[in-house]
Design an enzyme around this catalytic site. Structure first.
Site, mmCIF file in Angstrom:
data_model
loop_
_atom_site.group_PDB
_atom_site.id
_atom_site.type_symbol
_atom_site.label_atom_id
_atom_site.label_comp_id
_atom_site.label_asym_id
_atom_site.label_seq_id
_atom_site.Cartn_x
_atom_site.Cartn_y
_atom_site.Cartn_z
ATOM 1 N N GLU A 1 40.107 47.542 42.671
ATOM 2 C CA GLU A 1 39.403 46.287 42.343
ATOM 3 C C GLU A 1 39.268 45.504 43.647
ATOM 4 O O GLU A 1 38.192 45.404 44.223
ATOM 5 C CB GLU A 1 40.192 45.495 41.310
ATOM 6 C CG GLU A 1 39.571 44.139 40.968
ATOM 7 C CD GLU A 1 40.474 43.272 40.109
ATOM 8 O OE1 GLU A 1 39.969 42.265 39.596
ATOM 9 O OE2 GLU A 1 41.668 43.574 39.960
ATOM 10 N N ASP B 1 39.897 39.518 31.173
ATOM 11 C CA ASP B 1 40.570 38.272 30.762
ATOM 12 C C ASP B 1 39.490 37.307 30.265
ATOM 13 O O ASP B 1 39.098 36.367 30.974
ATOM 14 C CB ASP B 1 41.334 37.662 31.938
ATOM 15 C CG ASP B 1 42.429 38.581 32.445
ATOM 16 O OD1 ASP B 1 43.509 38.592 31.836
ATOM 17 O OD2 ASP B 1 42.195 39.295 33.443
#
Length: 328
Positions: free
Chosen positions: A193, A272
């Site tokens: 990431e 999220d």
């Protein structure tokens, strides 16, 4: 395409803690928050990078204290995800983030499992739990956490590795991942990431992972892309998260089209959603618009999500069959 049948394989249950619930649980548990109101907390959702986000993420967790809190959180996620076409979810949670606050693993797992079960009874959305180790905490803690989880192995299906990536390569966690695998658990890890492609190689070769969570930086290594394609290794991409955490400048510049063109088994997830602007269905709508994806592309992504899931062949076929005639 909000209602397109799909599985969600990369969502942190603590990351579904909406500001309204933060304040409701703060009142329930007499927790004082450093934010005046919901609007002030929402305004704080402007992140410069992953560590900046994690500071707020962990601060909001302070309101989660009781089994009922975790049950309410899980049930709320299931309700929203089901409304957006999710048929199956494999949900991350962070035991260490609660243990260090004095909340026992028993409270966390029992509450989450109860909330997911109630949510499934209401909506039909099936969900499993994956416990993540915090990579920026000592490896010793990960072993202790696995020990604490042992009585609950019937309630979880796997372990993962998350939290701040840069400077915390995955290889050091190989012994605890070996223990988890020996206990019959699936193993996954966040890699690529913010961290380099080397972290993906390391997660594959030293942790023996079955899925790469994120993995967008794999494209920097043609050799790695070839390996991922050859092994049909799933990548659980989170486009809205990548933009909000400044890993990608804009959604229109996200590498997803190239990932599809390269033949990678990429899936789309919310990560999220309370912090990054949308749940699974919202994410599909956003990428379809920003990246000019076709209906066939979206169906491929949804089909990949079922193929990459830790589900039975019967369920995989049942849910995949829905894609033959997907809802508009």
């Amino acid at each position: 395409m909000t209602a397109l049948p799909k599985a969600e394989l990369h969502v942190h249950i603590e990351g579904t803690l909406e500001p309204e619930m933060v304040f409701a649980l703060a009142r329930r548990n007499s927790v004082t928050l450093p934010y005046a109101d919901v609007a002030t907390l929402r305004a704080a959702h402007a992140f410069t990078d992953l560590p900046d986000f994690l500071d707020l993420y962990y601060a909001c967790m302070a309101v989660l204290r009781t089994e009922q809190d975790f049950a309410d959180l899980a049930q709320a996620y299931i309700r929203t995800a089901a409304s957006q076409g999710v048929r199956h979810a494999e949900v991350f949670f962070d035991p260490q983030a609660h243990i260090v606050r004095g909340v026992p693993v028993d409270v966390v797992v029992t509450g989450l499992r109860r909330g997911l079960d109630v949510g499934e009874a209401e909506s039909g959305l099936h969900a499993d739990l994956i416990a993540c180790f915090l990579r920026d905490r000592p490896v010793r803690e990960a072993h202790e956490t696995l020990d604490a989880l042992t009585p609950h192995l019937g309630s979880i299906i796997g372990v993962g590795l998350d939290s701040a990536e840069v400077g915390f390569p995955p290889g050091q966690f190989a012994p605890v991942f070996d223990r988890a695998r020996e206990a019959g658990l699936h193993v996954v890890a966040h890699a690529g990431e913010e961290g380099p492609p080397d972290y993906i190689w390391e997660a594959l070769d030293t942790l023996g992972i079955e899925r790469v969570d994120h993995g967008i930086r794999a494209l920097e290594s043609p050799e790695l892309v070839r390996r991922l394609c050859a092994e049909r290794m799933p990548l659980t991409a989170c486009p809205l998260s990548n933009v909000r955490l400044r890993c990608v400048p804009t959604l229109a510049e996200h590498p997803l089209p190239r990932m599809l063109a390269e033949g990678l088994t990429v899936t789309i997830n919310s990560d999220d959603p309370a912090y990054f602007g949308g749940y699974a269905g919202d994410t599909f709508i956003a990428i379809a618009d920003a990246l000019d994806l076709s209906s066939a592309d979206l169906i491929t992504l949804a089909r990949n999500s079922f193929a990459a899931s830790f589900i039975s062949e019967e369920d995989r076929n049942r849910w995949s069959d829905e894609l033959a005639d997907p809802p508009a």
